[in-house]
Write a protein that holds these residues in place. Sequence first.
Motif, PDB file in Angstrom:
ATOM      1  N   PRO A  14       0.835  -1.202   0.000  1.00 40.95           N
ATOM      2  CA  PRO A  14       0.000   0.000   0.000  1.00 40.95           C
ATOM      3  C   PRO A  14       0.870   1.253   0.000  1.00 40.95           C
ATOM      4  CG  PRO A  14      -0.877  -1.598   1.531  1.00 40.95           C
ATOM      5  CD  PRO A  14       0.464  -2.129   1.080  1.00 40.95           C
ATOM      6  N   GLY A  15       0.491   2.229  -0.814  1.00 34.63           N
ATOM      7  CA  GLY A  15       1.271   3.445  -0.948  1.00 34.63           C
ATOM      8  C   GLY A  15       2.332   3.366  -2.027  1.00 34.63           C
ATOM      9  N   GLY A  16       2.537   2.193  -2.562  1.00 28.13           N
ATOM     10  CA  GLY A  16       3.540   1.995  -3.595  1.00 28.13           C
ATOM     11  C   GLY A  16       3.052   2.385  -4.974  1.00 28.13           C
ATOM     12  N   SER A  17       3.916   2.171  -5.965  1.00 29.39           N
ATOM     13  CA  SER A  17       3.613   2.532  -7.348  1.00 29.39           C
ATOM     14  C   SER A  17       3.858   1.364  -8.286  1.00 29.39           C
ATOM     15  CB  SER A  17       4.472   3.722  -7.789  1.00 29.39           C
ATOM     16  OG  SER A  17       4.211   4.871  -7.017  1.00 29.39           O
ATOM     17  N   LEU A  18       3.185   1.421  -9.420  1.00 30.56           N
ATOM     18  CA  LEU A  18       3.321   0.395 -10.433  1.00 30.56           C
ATOM     19  C   LEU A  18       2.954   1.012 -11.773  1.00 30.56           C
ATOM     20  CD1 LEU A  18       4.074  -2.626 -10.030  1.00 30.56           C
ATOM     21  CD2 LEU A  18       1.637  -3.144 -10.176  1.00 30.56           C
ATOM     22  N   ARG A  19       3.624   0.591 -12.836  1.00 30.43           N
ATOM     23  CA  ARG A  19       3.271   1.067 -14.170  1.00 30.43           C
ATOM     24  C   ARG A  19       2.892  -0.106 -15.056  1.00 30.43           C
ATOM     25  NH1 ARG A  19       6.785   4.352 -18.753  1.00 30.43           N
ATOM     26  NH2 ARG A  19       7.791   2.297 -18.929  1.00 30.43           N
ATOM     27  N   LEU A  20       1.690  -0.051 -15.583  1.00 35.30           N
ATOM     28  CA  LEU A  20       1.216  -1.077 -16.494  1.00 35.30           C
ATOM     29  C   LEU A  20       1.455  -0.652 -17.934  1.00 35.30           C
ATOM     30  CD1 LEU A  20      -2.236  -1.996 -14.890  1.00 35.30           C
ATOM     31  CD2 LEU A  20       0.037  -2.896 -14.358  1.00 35.30           C
ATOM     32  N   SER A  21       1.740  -1.616 -18.791  1.00 35.92           N
ATOM     33  CA  SER A  21       1.934  -1.354 -20.205  1.00 35.92           C
ATOM     34  C   SER A  21       0.977  -2.203 -21.021  1.00 35.92           C
ATOM     35  CB  SER A  21       3.375  -1.673 -20.627  1.00 35.92           C
ATOM     36  OG  SER A  21       4.299  -0.856 -19.956  1.00 35.92           O
ATOM     37  N   CYS A  22       0.578  -1.691 -22.163  1.00 31.15           N
ATOM     38  CA  CYS A  22      -0.285  -2.413 -23.086  1.00 31.15           C
ATOM     39  C   CYS A  22       0.313  -2.277 -24.472  1.00 31.15           C
ATOM     40  CB  CYS A  22      -1.708  -1.844 -23.050  1.00 31.15           C
ATOM     41  SG  CYS A  22      -2.802  -2.492 -24.332  1.00 31.15           S
ATOM     42  N   ALA A  23       0.842  -3.375 -24.989  1.00 35.65           N
ATOM     43  CA  ALA A  23       1.449  -3.374 -26.313  1.00 35.65           C
ATOM     44  C   ALA A  23       0.416  -3.767 -27.360  1.00 35.65           C
ATOM     45  CB  ALA A  23       2.628  -4.338 -26.345  1.00 35.65           C
ATOM     46  N   ALA A  24       0.277  -2.944 -28.385  1.00 38.41           N
ATOM     47  CA  ALA A  24      -0.670  -3.199 -29.464  1.00 38.41           C
ATOM     48  C   ALA A  24       0.042  -3.798 -30.673  1.00 38.41           C
ATOM     49  CB  ALA A  24      -1.385  -1.917 -29.871  1.00 38.41           C
ATOM     50  N   SER A  25      -0.681  -4.615 -31.424  1.00 42.90           N
ATOM     51  CA  SER A  25      -0.088  -5.305 -32.567  1.00 42.90           C
ATOM     52  C   SER A  25       0.080  -4.415 -33.795  1.00 42.90           C
ATOM     53  CB  SER A  25      -0.935  -6.523 -32.936  1.00 42.90           C
ATOM     54  OG  SER A  25      -2.244  -6.136 -33.304  1.00 42.90           O
ATOM     55  N   ARG A  26      -0.516  -3.250 -33.770  1.00 43.88           N
ATOM     56  CA  ARG A  26      -0.374  -2.310 -34.871  1.00 43.88           C
ATOM     57  C   ARG A  26      -0.389  -0.885 -34.349  1.00 43.88           C
ATOM     58  NH1 ARG A  26      -5.000   0.340 -36.322  1.00 43.88           N
ATOM     59  NH2 ARG A  26      -7.034  -0.585 -35.800  1.00 43.88           N
ATOM     60  N   SER A  27      -0.252   0.066 -35.258  1.00 43.95           N
ATOM     61  CA  SER A  27      -0.242   1.475 -34.888  1.00 43.95           C
ATOM     62  C   SER A  27      -1.494   1.851 -34.106  1.00 43.95           C
ATOM     63  CB  SER A  27      -0.134   2.345 -36.135  1.00 43.95           C
ATOM     64  OG  SER A  27      -0.259   3.717 -35.806  1.00 43.95           O
ATOM     65  N   ILE A  28      -1.301   2.635 -33.058  1.00 48.44           N
ATOM     66  CA  ILE A  28      -2.431   3.088 -32.251  1.00 48.44           C
ATOM     67  C   ILE A  28      -2.744   4.559 -32.501  1.00 48.44           C
ATOM     68  CG2 ILE A  28      -1.984   1.396 -30.443  1.00 48.44           C
ATOM     69  CD1 ILE A  28      -0.784   3.681 -28.758  1.00 48.44           C
ATOM     70  N   SER A  29      -1.988   5.186 -33.380  1.00 44.42           N
ATOM     71  CA  SER A  29      -2.174   6.616 -33.640  1.00 44.42           C
ATOM     72  C   SER A  29      -3.534   6.933 -34.234  1.00 44.42           C
ATOM     73  CB  SER A  29      -1.068   7.143 -34.559  1.00 44.42           C
ATOM     74  OG  SER A  29      -1.102   6.506 -35.823  1.00 44.42           O
ATOM     75  N   ASN A  30      -4.107   5.991 -34.974  1.00 41.42           N
ATOM     76  CA  ASN A  30      -5.408   6.212 -35.600  1.00 41.42           C
ATOM     77  C   ASN A  30      -6.550   5.495 -34.886  1.00 41.42           C
ATOM     78  OD1 ASN A  30      -4.599   3.649 -36.349  1.00 41.42           O
ATOM     79  ND2 ASN A  30      -5.244   3.841 -38.480  1.00 41.42           N
ATOM     80  N   ILE A  31      -6.273   4.973 -33.703  1.00 39.78           N
ATOM     81  CA  ILE A  31      -7.322   4.350 -32.896  1.00 39.78           C
ATOM     82  C   ILE A  31      -8.053   5.453 -32.141  1.00 39.78           C
ATOM     83  CG2 ILE A  31      -7.785   2.850 -30.930  1.00 39.78           C
ATOM     84  CD1 ILE A  31      -5.565   1.044 -31.867  1.00 39.78           C
ATOM     85  N   ASN A  32      -9.371   5.450 -32.238  1.00 39.83           N
ATOM     86  CA  ASN A  32     -10.186   6.514 -31.662  1.00 39.83           C
ATOM     87  C   ASN A  32      -9.892   6.763 -30.186  1.00 39.83           C
ATOM     88  OD1 ASN A  32     -13.114   7.007 -30.168  1.00 39.83           O
ATOM     89  ND2 ASN A  32     -12.742   8.343 -31.940  1.00 39.83           N
ATOM     90  N   ALA A  33      -9.830   5.675 -29.412  1.00 45.19           N
ATOM     91  CA  ALA A  33      -9.550   5.809 -27.995  1.00 45.19           C
ATOM     92  C   ALA A  33      -9.051   4.496 -27.427  1.00 45.19           C
ATOM     93  CB  ALA A  33     -10.794   6.265 -27.231  1.00 45.19           C
ATOM     94  N   MET A  34      -8.295   4.583 -26.349  1.00 43.83           N
ATOM     95  CA  MET A  34      -7.854   3.408 -25.630  1.00 43.83           C
ATOM     96  C   MET A  34      -8.129   3.623 -24.155  1.00 43.83           C
ATOM     97  SD  MET A  34      -4.335   2.311 -27.593  1.00 43.83           S
ATOM     98  CE  MET A  34      -4.444   0.625 -26.955  1.00 43.83           C
ATOM     99  N   GLY A  35      -8.256   2.535 -23.437  1.00 45.38           N
ATOM    100  CA  GLY A  35      -8.577   2.669 -22.036  1.00 45.38           C
ATOM    101  C   GLY A  35      -8.103   1.518 -21.182  1.00 45.38           C
ATOM    102  N   TRP A  36      -8.159   1.754 -19.880  1.00 48.74           N
ATOM    103  CA  TRP A  36      -7.874   0.728 -18.883  1.00 48.74           C
ATOM    104  C   TRP A  36      -9.135   0.470 -18.077  1.00 48.74           C
ATOM    105  CZ3 TRP A  36      -3.538  -2.135 -18.679  1.00 48.74           C
ATOM    106  CH2 TRP A  36      -2.391  -1.636 -19.304  1.00 48.74           C
TER     107      TRP A  36
END
Length: 118
Positions: A14-36
């Motif tokens: 508790p109180g700590g930090s973590l960074r999650l990553s999501c790798a996509a199989s193609r370009s995400i620049s033209n994807i309308n939106a992404m979320g967690w």
Amino acid sequence: QVQLVESGGGLVQPGGSLRLSCAASRSISNINAMGWYRRPPGKERELVATITSGSSTNYADSVKGRFTISRDNAKNTLYLQMNSLKPEDTAVYYCAARVFDWRGYEYWGRGTQVTVSS
């Protein structure tokens, strides 16, 4: 079609930090939106944060001020920086993508477990 793979989950105090990553199989620049999204044990899936192609962000009230969603188009990767973690944040976290507004978040990763415990 786009495949999404989450990583970065684990056990944190508790109180700590973590960074999650999501790798996509193609370009995400033209994807309308992404979320967690996340699914706490025994509960329904819930929205955590979203980011549009124009970098507009939205957060659940429970994580505002603690979590930050971002994207790196050059790396085809979505991130979720989680700070000041609480036991209530324990859940399976999922990455999702929305290609068209009218079709919603139709592409999902398989999830990564985050456990916040002392």
